[in-house]
Design a protein around this motif. Structure first.
Motif, PDB file in Angstrom:
ATOM      1  N   PRO A  84     110.596  41.429  66.972  1.00 48.68           N
ATOM      2  CA  PRO A  84     110.880  42.652  67.636  1.00 48.68           C
ATOM      3  C   PRO A  84     112.412  42.527  67.273  1.00 48.68           C
ATOM      4  CG  PRO A  84     109.492  41.990  69.544  1.00 48.68           C
ATOM      5  CD  PRO A  84     109.538  40.178  68.429  1.00 48.68           C
ATOM      6  N   GLU A  85     113.458  41.582  67.491  1.00 47.39           N
ATOM      7  CA  GLU A  85     114.717  42.341  66.988  1.00 47.39           C
ATOM      8  C   GLU A  85     115.015  41.687  65.409  1.00 47.39           C
ATOM      9  OE1 GLU A  85     118.526  43.404  67.669  1.00 47.39           O
ATOM     10  OE2 GLU A  85     116.619  43.592  68.839  1.00 47.39           O
ATOM     11  N   LEU A  86     114.506  41.204  65.021  1.00 49.22           N
ATOM     12  CA  LEU A  86     114.246  40.309  63.749  1.00 49.22           C
ATOM     13  C   LEU A  86     113.926  41.741  62.598  1.00 49.22           C
ATOM     14  CD1 LEU A  86     114.431  38.538  60.665  1.00 49.22           C
ATOM     15  CD2 LEU A  86     112.459  38.017  61.451  1.00 49.22           C
ATOM     16  N   VAL A  87     112.476  42.238  63.012  1.00 53.80           N
ATOM     17  CA  VAL A  87     112.090  43.373  62.211  1.00 53.80           C
ATOM     18  C   VAL A  87     113.206  44.817  62.818  1.00 53.80           C
ATOM     19  CG1 VAL A  87     110.527  45.015  62.591  1.00 53.80           C
ATOM     20  CG2 VAL A  87     109.692  42.900  62.374  1.00 53.80           C
ATOM     21  N   SER A  88     113.336  44.590  63.744  1.00 54.84           N
ATOM     22  CA  SER A  88     114.410  45.928  63.587  1.00 54.84           C
ATOM     23  C   SER A  88     115.789  46.099  62.856  1.00 54.84           C
ATOM     24  CB  SER A  88     114.896  45.665  65.330  1.00 54.84           C
ATOM     25  OG  SER A  88     115.820  46.863  65.531  1.00 54.84           O
ATOM     26  N   LYS A  89     116.436  44.708  62.915  1.00 55.12           N
ATOM     27  CA  LYS A  89     117.390  43.741  61.970  1.00 55.12           C
ATOM     28  C   LYS A  89     117.148  44.131  60.635  1.00 55.12           C
ATOM     29  CE  LYS A  89     119.814  41.117  65.705  1.00 55.12           C
ATOM     30  NZ  LYS A  89     121.711  41.973  65.620  1.00 55.12           N
ATOM     31  N   ALA A  90     115.968  43.991  60.571  1.00 59.08           N
ATOM     32  CA  ALA A  90     115.771  43.864  58.815  1.00 59.08           C
ATOM     33  C   ALA A  90     115.765  45.571  58.819  1.00 59.08           C
ATOM     34  CB  ALA A  90     114.376  43.349  58.826  1.00 59.08           C
ATOM     35  N   ILE A 106     117.855  43.462  55.621  1.00 61.92           N
ATOM     36  CA  ILE A 106     117.805  41.664  55.653  1.00 61.92           C
ATOM     37  C   ILE A 106     118.025  41.540  56.971  1.00 61.92           C
ATOM     38  CG2 ILE A 106     119.909  41.222  54.175  1.00 61.92           C
ATOM     39  CD1 ILE A 106     118.695  39.073  52.710  1.00 61.92           C
ATOM     40  N   ALA A 107     117.047  40.734  57.361  1.00 65.74           N
ATOM     41  CA  ALA A 107     117.972  39.733  58.714  1.00 65.74           C
ATOM     42  C   ALA A 107     117.398  38.083  58.981  1.00 65.74           C
ATOM     43  CB  ALA A 107     117.634  40.234  59.307  1.00 65.74           C
ATOM     44  N   ILE A 108     118.643  38.144  59.469  1.00 62.96           N
ATOM     45  CA  ILE A 108     117.066  36.001  59.140  1.00 62.96           C
ATOM     46  C   ILE A 108     117.321  35.907  61.686  1.00 62.96           C
ATOM     47  CG2 ILE A 108     118.114  33.751  60.114  1.00 62.96           C
ATOM     48  CD1 ILE A 108     120.470  34.313  56.936  1.00 62.96           C
ATOM     49  N   LEU A 109     116.363  35.445  61.017  1.00 62.29           N
ATOM     50  CA  LEU A 109     115.790  35.017  62.273  1.00 62.29           C
ATOM     51  C   LEU A 109     115.459  32.839  62.695  1.00 62.29           C
ATOM     52  CD1 LEU A 109     114.597  34.764  65.773  1.00 62.29           C
ATOM     53  CD2 LEU A 109     112.170  34.739  64.814  1.00 62.29           C
ATOM     54  N   ILE A 135     104.056  35.176  59.369  1.00 61.13           N
ATOM     55  CA  ILE A 135     104.947  35.576  58.013  1.00 61.13           C
ATOM     56  C   ILE A 135     103.871  37.063  58.079  1.00 61.13           C
ATOM     57  CG2 ILE A 135     104.479  35.552  55.307  1.00 61.13           C
ATOM     58  CD1 ILE A 135     106.904  34.332  56.182  1.00 61.13           C
ATOM     59  N   GLU A 136     102.564  36.358  58.455  1.00 60.01           N
ATOM     60  CA  GLU A 136     101.426  37.758  58.035  1.00 60.01           C
ATOM     61  C   GLU A 136     102.436  38.988  58.788  1.00 60.01           C
ATOM     62  OE1 GLU A 136      97.066  37.332  58.037  1.00 60.01           O
ATOM     63  OE2 GLU A 136      97.262  35.699  56.925  1.00 60.01           O
ATOM     64  N   ARG A 137     102.408  38.221  60.344  1.00 56.70           N
ATOM     65  CA  ARG A 137     102.918  39.105  61.221  1.00 56.70           C
ATOM     66  C   ARG A 137     103.612  40.225  60.220  1.00 56.70           C
ATOM     67  NH1 ARG A 137     105.681  42.866  63.234  1.00 56.70           N
ATOM     68  NH2 ARG A 137     106.940  42.015  65.890  1.00 56.70           N
ATOM     69  N   LEU A 138     104.943  40.026  59.559  1.00 57.57           N
ATOM     70  CA  LEU A 138     105.934  40.406  59.482  1.00 57.57           C
ATOM     71  C   LEU A 138     105.317  41.681  58.019  1.00 57.57           C
ATOM     72  CD1 LEU A 138     108.563  37.696  59.554  1.00 57.57           C
ATOM     73  CD2 LEU A 138     108.485  39.342  61.183  1.00 57.57           C
ATOM     74  N   THR A 139     104.941  40.972  57.685  1.00 51.62           N
ATOM     75  CA  THR A 139     104.388  41.518  56.628  1.00 51.62           C
ATOM     76  C   THR A 139     103.110  42.964  57.032  1.00 51.62           C
ATOM     77  OG1 THR A 139     102.109  40.555  55.468  1.00 51.62           O
ATOM     78  CG2 THR A 139     103.761  40.035  54.930  1.00 51.62           C
ATOM     79  N   ARG A 140     103.302  43.117  58.067  1.00 51.26           N
ATOM     80  CA  ARG A 140     101.793  44.607  58.784  1.00 51.26           C
ATOM     81  C   ARG A 140     103.515  45.113  59.256  1.00 51.26           C
ATOM     82  NH1 ARG A 140      99.032  40.098  61.083  1.00 51.26           N
ATOM     83  NH2 ARG A 140     100.394  40.355  62.734  1.00 51.26           N
ATOM     84  N   GLU A 141     104.554  44.923  59.305  1.00 51.56           N
ATOM     85  CA  GLU A 141     105.685  45.881  59.032  1.00 51.56           C
ATOM     86  C   GLU A 141     106.347  46.180  58.010  1.00 51.56           C
ATOM     87  OE1 GLU A 141     106.567  46.959  62.281  1.00 51.56           O
ATOM     88  OE2 GLU A 141     105.288  45.165  63.766  1.00 51.56           O
ATOM     89  N   GLY A 142     105.662  46.065  57.449  1.00 53.68           N
ATOM     90  CA  GLY A 142     106.737  46.503  55.644  1.00 53.68           C
ATOM     91  C   GLY A 142     107.485  45.200  54.716  1.00 53.68           C
ATOM     92  N   LEU A 143     107.632  43.922  55.624  1.00 51.03           N
ATOM     93  CA  LEU A 143     108.816  43.200  55.374  1.00 51.03           C
ATOM     94  C   LEU A 143     108.093  42.291  54.369  1.00 51.03           C
ATOM     95  CD1 LEU A 143     110.342  43.403  59.115  1.00 51.03           C
ATOM     96  CD2 LEU A 143     111.427  44.666  56.701  1.00 51.03           C
TER      97      LEU A 143
END
Length: 346
Positions: free
Chosen positions: A107-113, A118-121, A136-144
Protein backbone atom coordinates in the motif's frame (compact mmCIF):
# COMPACT_ATOMS: atom_id res chain seq x y z
CA UNK A 1 -16.81 -34.11 -0.20
CA UNK A 2 -17.40 -31.24 -2.59
CA UNK A 3 -18.33 -31.49 -6.25
CA UNK A 4 -14.90 -30.06 -7.16
CA UNK A 5 -13.12 -33.16 -5.86
CA UNK A 6 -12.88 -36.00 -8.37
CA UNK A 7 -10.78 -39.07 -9.23
CA UNK A 8 -10.17 -39.67 -5.51
CA UNK A 9 -9.75 -43.37 -6.08
CA UNK A 10 -7.28 -43.12 -8.95
CA UNK A 11 -3.86 -41.69 -9.69
CA UNK A 12 -5.16 -38.12 -9.72
CA UNK A 13 -7.30 -35.91 -7.54
CA UNK A 14 -9.18 -32.77 -8.49
CA UNK A 15 -9.55 -29.82 -6.11
CA UNK A 16 -11.33 -26.49 -6.49
CA UNK A 17 -9.82 -23.15 -5.49
CA UNK A 18 -11.49 -23.08 -2.07
CA UNK A 19 -10.29 -26.62 -1.33
CA UNK A 20 -6.74 -25.77 -2.36
CA UNK A 21 -6.77 -22.78 -0.03
CA UNK A 22 -8.23 -24.83 2.82
CA UNK A 23 -5.50 -27.42 2.35
CA UNK A 24 -2.78 -24.75 2.50
CA UNK A 25 -4.40 -23.26 5.61
CA UNK A 26 -4.43 -26.64 7.35
CA UNK A 27 -0.78 -27.38 6.63
CA UNK A 28 0.54 -23.96 7.57
CA UNK A 29 -1.63 -23.67 10.69
CA UNK A 30 -0.63 -27.17 11.78
CA UNK A 31 3.02 -26.10 11.70
CA UNK A 32 2.55 -22.94 13.72
CA UNK A 33 2.48 -20.13 11.17
CA UNK A 34 0.58 -17.07 12.36
CA UNK A 35 -2.76 -16.27 10.73
CA UNK A 36 -1.40 -13.34 8.67
CA UNK A 37 1.34 -15.59 7.25
CA UNK A 38 -1.13 -18.39 6.60
CA UNK A 39 -3.37 -16.05 4.62
CA UNK A 40 -0.56 -14.41 2.63
CA UNK A 41 1.30 -17.62 1.76
CA UNK A 42 -1.88 -19.51 0.87
CA UNK A 43 -2.98 -16.75 -1.47
CA UNK A 44 0.32 -16.90 -3.36
CA UNK A 45 0.49 -20.71 -3.56
CA UNK A 46 -3.12 -21.10 -4.68
CA UNK A 47 -2.74 -18.34 -7.27
CA UNK A 48 0.22 -20.23 -8.73
CA UNK A 49 -1.57 -23.59 -8.72
CA UNK A 50 -4.70 -22.12 -10.30
CA UNK A 51 -2.57 -20.49 -12.99
CA UNK A 52 -0.71 -23.66 -13.95
CA UNK A 53 2.56 -22.57 -12.30
CA UNK A 54 3.10 -25.96 -10.67
CA UNK A 55 6.70 -25.23 -9.74
CA UNK A 56 5.43 -22.49 -7.39
CA UNK A 57 2.22 -24.16 -6.24
CA UNK A 58 1.26 -26.64 -3.52
CA UNK A 59 4.40 -28.72 -3.84
CA UNK A 60 6.22 -25.78 -2.23
CA UNK A 61 4.54 -26.64 1.07
CA UNK A 62 7.08 -29.43 1.57
CA UNK A 63 9.92 -26.94 1.27
CA UNK A 64 8.16 -24.50 3.60
CA UNK A 65 7.80 -27.09 6.34
CA UNK A 66 11.34 -28.41 5.85
CA UNK A 67 12.70 -24.87 6.10
CA UNK A 68 10.70 -24.32 9.28
CA UNK A 69 12.02 -27.55 10.78
CA UNK A 70 15.57 -26.47 9.87
CA UNK A 71 15.10 -23.20 11.73
CA UNK A 72 15.31 -21.31 8.44
CA UNK A 73 12.14 -19.21 8.77
CA UNK A 74 10.27 -17.42 11.54
CA UNK A 75 6.62 -18.56 11.36
CA UNK A 76 5.23 -15.71 13.45
CA UNK A 77 7.50 -12.89 12.23
CA UNK A 78 5.87 -9.45 12.20
CA UNK A 79 7.21 -7.33 9.32
CA UNK A 80 8.27 -3.77 10.10
CA UNK A 81 7.48 -1.12 7.47
CA UNK A 82 9.78 1.92 7.25
CA UNK A 83 9.13 5.13 5.30
CA UNK A 84 12.76 5.45 4.22
CA UNK A 85 12.53 8.32 1.69
CA UNK A 86 9.91 10.12 -0.45
CA UNK A 87 10.11 7.33 -3.06
CA UNK A 88 11.43 4.48 -0.92
CA UNK A 89 9.66 2.13 1.45
CA UNK A 90 11.56 -0.63 3.23
CA UNK A 91 10.13 -3.67 4.95
CA UNK A 92 12.11 -5.79 7.37
CA UNK A 93 10.54 -9.24 7.07
CA UNK A 94 12.25 -10.32 10.32
CA UNK A 95 13.11 -13.72 8.90
CA UNK A 96 9.58 -14.56 7.75
CA UNK A 97 8.34 -15.54 4.30
CA UNK A 98 8.19 -12.63 1.88
CA UNK A 99 4.49 -12.84 0.98
CA UNK A 100 3.33 -11.08 4.14
CA UNK A 101 6.16 -8.52 3.96
CA UNK A 102 5.06 -7.61 0.44
CA UNK A 103 1.42 -7.32 1.49
CA UNK A 104 2.43 -5.01 4.33
CA UNK A 105 4.60 -2.78 2.15
CA UNK A 106 2.52 -2.70 -1.05
CA UNK A 107 0.00 0.00 0.00
CA UNK A 108 2.78 2.48 0.81
CA UNK A 109 4.61 1.55 -2.41
CA UNK A 110 1.47 2.27 -4.45
CA UNK A 111 0.90 5.55 -2.64
CA UNK A 112 4.48 6.74 -3.19
CA UNK A 113 4.50 5.70 -6.86
CA UNK A 114 1.30 7.62 -7.56
CA UNK A 115 2.57 10.67 -5.69
CA UNK A 116 6.07 10.75 -7.20
CA UNK A 117 5.81 8.83 -10.47
CA UNK A 118 8.19 6.10 -9.32
CA UNK A 119 8.84 4.32 -6.04
CA UNK A 120 10.87 1.42 -4.70
CA UNK A 121 9.97 -1.27 -2.18
CA UNK A 122 12.97 -3.00 -0.62
CA UNK A 123 12.21 -6.13 1.39
CA UNK A 124 15.00 -7.27 3.70
CA UNK A 125 15.65 -10.42 5.72
CA UNK A 126 12.96 -12.52 4.03
CA UNK A 127 12.63 -16.12 2.92
CA UNK A 128 11.31 -16.05 -0.62
CA UNK A 129 9.72 -19.05 -2.29
CA UNK A 130 6.70 -17.85 -4.26
CA UNK A 131 6.24 -16.50 -7.77
CA UNK A 132 7.04 -12.83 -8.36
CA UNK A 133 4.21 -12.47 -10.86
CA UNK A 134 1.69 -12.73 -8.00
CA UNK A 135 3.11 -9.49 -6.60
CA UNK A 136 3.43 -7.87 -10.02
CA UNK A 137 -0.23 -8.54 -10.86
CA UNK A 138 -1.22 -6.87 -7.59
CA UNK A 139 0.57 -3.69 -8.68
CA UNK A 140 -0.77 -3.69 -12.24
CA UNK A 141 -4.29 -3.77 -10.79
CA UNK A 142 -3.43 -0.33 -9.38
CA UNK A 143 -2.54 0.87 -12.89
CA UNK A 144 1.20 0.74 -12.22
CA UNK A 145 4.04 -0.61 -14.32
CA UNK A 146 6.22 -2.78 -12.11
CA UNK A 147 9.50 -4.68 -11.99
CA UNK A 148 10.59 -7.14 -9.30
CA UNK A 149 13.68 -9.27 -8.75
CA UNK A 150 15.55 -11.17 -6.06
CA UNK A 151 18.69 -13.28 -5.56
CA UNK A 152 18.32 -16.82 -4.19
CA UNK A 153 21.17 -19.15 -3.18
CA UNK A 154 24.25 -20.03 -5.24
CA UNK A 155 22.62 -22.65 -7.47
CA UNK A 156 23.89 -21.51 -10.88
CA UNK A 157 27.29 -21.28 -12.53
CA UNK A 158 28.17 -18.06 -14.38
CA UNK A 159 28.56 -18.48 -18.14
CA UNK A 160 31.96 -20.02 -18.78
CA UNK A 161 32.14 -21.39 -15.25
CA UNK A 162 31.15 -24.76 -13.80
CA UNK A 163 30.63 -24.16 -10.07
CA UNK A 164 27.50 -22.77 -8.33
CA UNK A 165 27.92 -19.07 -7.58
CA UNK A 166 24.88 -17.10 -8.75
CA UNK A 167 21.26 -17.52 -7.80
CA UNK A 168 18.50 -18.38 -10.26
CA UNK A 169 17.60 -14.71 -9.71
CA UNK A 170 14.13 -14.22 -11.22
CA UNK A 171 13.01 -11.00 -12.89
CA UNK A 172 9.34 -10.09 -13.33
CA UNK A 173 7.70 -7.22 -15.23
CA UNK A 174 4.10 -6.08 -15.45
CA UNK A 175 2.25 -3.65 -17.75
CA UNK A 176 -1.41 -2.76 -17.00
CA UNK A 177 -3.92 -3.10 -19.85
CA UNK A 178 -7.04 -1.33 -18.64
CA UNK A 179 -9.85 -3.79 -18.00
CA UNK A 180 -7.94 -6.69 -19.59
CA UNK A 181 -5.31 -8.99 -18.15
CA UNK A 182 -1.94 -7.27 -17.73
CA UNK A 183 1.11 -8.15 -19.76
CA UNK A 184 3.35 -9.94 -17.25
CA UNK A 185 6.48 -12.01 -17.54
CA UNK A 186 8.35 -13.74 -14.74
CA UNK A 187 11.36 -15.89 -15.45
CA UNK A 188 14.51 -17.08 -13.79
CA UNK A 189 17.83 -16.00 -15.23
CA UNK A 190 18.73 -19.69 -15.16
CA UNK A 191 17.74 -21.86 -18.12
CA UNK A 192 14.78 -23.09 -16.06
CA UNK A 193 13.42 -22.46 -12.58
CA UNK A 194 14.94 -24.65 -9.87
CA UNK A 195 11.44 -25.79 -8.95
CA UNK A 196 10.98 -27.28 -12.41
CA UNK A 197 14.09 -29.42 -11.97
CA UNK A 198 12.75 -30.47 -8.55
CA UNK A 199 9.50 -31.55 -10.20
CA UNK A 200 11.43 -33.64 -12.75
CA UNK A 201 13.24 -35.33 -9.86
CA UNK A 202 9.94 -36.04 -8.07
CA UNK A 203 8.55 -37.61 -11.22
CA UNK A 204 11.70 -39.63 -11.97
CA UNK A 205 12.27 -37.81 -15.28
CA UNK A 206 15.46 -36.69 -16.94
CA UNK A 207 15.97 -32.99 -17.61
CA UNK A 208 16.86 -31.56 -21.03
CA UNK A 209 20.46 -30.85 -21.89
CA UNK A 210 21.37 -27.24 -21.25
CA UNK A 211 19.68 -26.96 -17.86
CA UNK A 212 22.68 -27.99 -15.78
CA UNK A 213 26.06 -29.64 -15.36
CA UNK A 214 27.38 -32.38 -13.09
CA UNK A 215 30.07 -32.11 -10.41
CA UNK A 216 32.75 -32.26 -13.13
CA UNK A 217 31.17 -29.40 -15.07
CA UNK A 218 29.91 -31.71 -17.82
CA UNK A 219 26.38 -31.50 -19.29
CA UNK A 220 23.96 -33.64 -17.29
CA UNK A 221 20.35 -34.81 -17.62
CA UNK A 222 20.23 -36.17 -14.06
CA UNK A 223 18.20 -33.74 -11.90
CA UNK A 224 19.68 -35.05 -8.64
CA UNK A 225 23.23 -34.66 -9.91
CA UNK A 226 22.56 -31.09 -11.07
CA UNK A 227 20.72 -30.04 -7.91
CA UNK A 228 22.87 -31.73 -5.27
CA UNK A 229 26.36 -31.89 -6.78
CA UNK A 230 26.59 -29.85 -9.97
CA UNK A 231 25.22 -26.48 -11.03
CA UNK A 232 22.36 -24.99 -12.99
CA UNK A 233 23.13 -22.95 -16.12
CA UNK A 234 22.02 -19.45 -17.17
CA UNK A 235 19.65 -18.93 -20.09
CA UNK A 236 21.16 -17.29 -23.14
CA UNK A 237 24.71 -17.97 -22.00
CA UNK A 238 26.44 -14.62 -21.19
CA UNK A 239 23.14 -12.70 -21.35
CA UNK A 240 21.43 -14.63 -18.58
CA UNK A 241 24.64 -14.62 -16.59
CA UNK A 242 24.94 -10.82 -16.81
CA UNK A 243 21.30 -10.32 -15.81
CA UNK A 244 21.77 -12.66 -12.85
CA UNK A 245 24.74 -10.59 -11.67
CA UNK A 246 22.65 -7.42 -12.04
CA UNK A 247 19.97 -8.92 -9.80
CA UNK A 248 22.62 -9.99 -7.28
CA UNK A 249 23.73 -6.35 -7.03
CA UNK A 250 20.49 -4.36 -7.09
CA UNK A 251 18.51 -6.75 -4.87
CA UNK A 252 21.49 -7.52 -2.64
CA UNK A 253 24.10 -4.92 -1.65
CA UNK A 254 22.09 -1.99 -3.05
CA UNK A 255 19.30 -2.61 -0.54
CA UNK A 256 21.58 -3.79 2.26
CA UNK A 257 21.02 -7.51 1.84
CA UNK A 258 22.78 -10.73 0.84
CA UNK A 259 24.31 -12.04 -2.35
CA UNK A 260 23.26 -15.57 -3.29
CA UNK A 261 26.60 -17.00 -2.16
CA UNK A 262 26.13 -15.29 1.21
CA UNK A 263 22.64 -16.77 1.49
CA UNK A 264 24.13 -20.22 0.87
CA UNK A 265 26.74 -19.60 3.56
CA UNK A 266 23.99 -18.43 5.91
CA UNK A 267 22.13 -21.71 5.34
CA UNK A 268 25.13 -23.75 6.53
CA UNK A 269 24.14 -26.76 4.46
CA UNK A 270 20.70 -27.22 6.04
CA UNK A 271 18.91 -27.13 2.68
CA UNK A 272 16.48 -24.39 3.66
CA UNK A 273 14.78 -22.10 1.18
CA UNK A 274 16.79 -18.96 0.33
CA UNK A 275 17.09 -16.11 2.84
CA UNK A 276 17.73 -12.77 1.15
CA UNK A 277 16.16 -9.51 -0.04
CA UNK A 278 13.80 -8.43 -2.81
CA UNK A 279 13.55 -5.25 -4.88
CA UNK A 280 10.29 -3.99 -6.40
CA UNK A 281 10.05 -0.87 -8.59
CA UNK A 282 6.65 0.67 -9.35
CA UNK A 283 6.04 3.38 -11.97
CA UNK A 284 2.87 5.41 -12.58
CA UNK A 285 2.09 6.10 -16.27
CA UNK A 286 -0.15 9.00 -15.25
CA UNK A 287 2.89 10.80 -13.83
CA UNK A 288 5.46 9.75 -16.44
CA UNK A 289 3.66 9.95 -19.79
CA UNK A 290 3.43 13.75 -19.85
CA UNK A 291 -0.34 13.93 -20.27
CA UNK A 292 -2.79 12.02 -22.48
CA UNK A 293 -1.91 8.88 -20.56
CA UNK A 294 -4.73 6.83 -22.04
CA UNK A 295 -3.64 7.68 -25.57
CA UNK A 296 -0.06 6.66 -24.85
CA UNK A 297 -1.15 3.41 -23.20
CA UNK A 298 -3.19 2.57 -26.32
CA UNK A 299 0.07 2.61 -28.29
CA UNK A 300 1.13 -0.40 -26.29
CA UNK A 301 -2.02 -2.18 -27.44
CA UNK A 302 -0.92 -1.69 -31.04
CA UNK A 303 2.33 -3.44 -30.21
CA UNK A 304 0.55 -6.33 -28.48
CA UNK A 305 -1.84 -6.69 -31.43
CA UNK A 306 1.01 -6.79 -33.94
CA UNK A 307 2.80 -9.46 -31.90
CA UNK A 308 -0.30 -11.64 -31.99
CA UNK A 309 -0.91 -10.98 -35.69
CA UNK A 310 2.37 -12.78 -36.36
CA UNK A 311 1.06 -15.81 -34.50
CA UNK A 312 3.30 -15.19 -31.52
CA UNK A 313 2.13 -15.65 -27.93
CA UNK A 314 2.26 -12.86 -25.39
CA UNK A 315 3.87 -13.69 -22.06
CA UNK A 316 1.29 -14.69 -19.42
CA UNK A 317 -1.46 -15.67 -21.90
CA UNK A 318 -0.95 -19.35 -21.10
CA UNK A 319 -1.25 -18.57 -17.39
CA UNK A 320 -4.53 -16.67 -17.84
CA UNK A 321 -5.96 -19.48 -19.96
CA UNK A 322 -4.99 -22.07 -17.34
CA UNK A 323 -6.55 -19.91 -14.62
CA UNK A 324 -9.83 -19.71 -16.51
CA UNK A 325 -9.88 -23.46 -17.06
CA UNK A 326 -9.04 -24.28 -13.46
CA UNK A 327 -11.64 -21.89 -12.09
CA UNK A 328 -14.25 -23.82 -14.05
CA UNK A 329 -12.91 -27.36 -13.66
CA UNK A 330 -10.62 -27.34 -10.61
CA UNK A 331 -6.96 -28.32 -10.50
CA UNK A 332 -5.81 -31.88 -11.05
CA UNK A 333 -3.02 -32.99 -8.72
CA UNK A 334 -1.13 -36.25 -8.79
CA UNK A 335 -2.16 -38.53 -5.96
CA UNK A 336 1.51 -38.76 -4.91
CA UNK A 337 1.70 -34.98 -4.43
CA UNK A 338 -1.66 -34.85 -2.67
CA UNK A 339 -0.64 -37.60 -0.26
CA UNK A 340 2.71 -35.91 0.44
CA UNK A 341 0.86 -32.70 1.30
CA UNK A 342 -1.65 -34.55 3.49
CA UNK A 343 1.24 -36.10 5.45
CA UNK A 344 2.20 -32.59 6.53
CA UNK A 345 -1.09 -32.29 8.42
CA UNK A 346 -0.60 -35.45 10.48
Amino acid sequence: MSEAMQHVGGAEINLGEAELKALCHKVLTRHGFSKPHVEAISEALVAAEMSGSRSHGLYRLMGFVATLNNGGVMPKAVPVVEDAAPSVVKVDAKGGFSSLAFQQGAPELVSKAKANGIAILAINHCVHATALWVEIERLTREGLVAIACNPTQSYMAPHGGSQPLLGTNPIAFGWPRGDGNPYVFDFATSAIARGDIELHRRQGDEIPLGWGVDREGMPSQDPTEVLDHGAMLPFGEHKGSALAIMVELIAGPLIGDMLSIESTEHDQGKGSLPYHGELIIAMDPARLSGGNTQQHMLRSERLFDMVKQQGARLASERRYKARQTHQAQGVTLSRALYEDVMKLIL
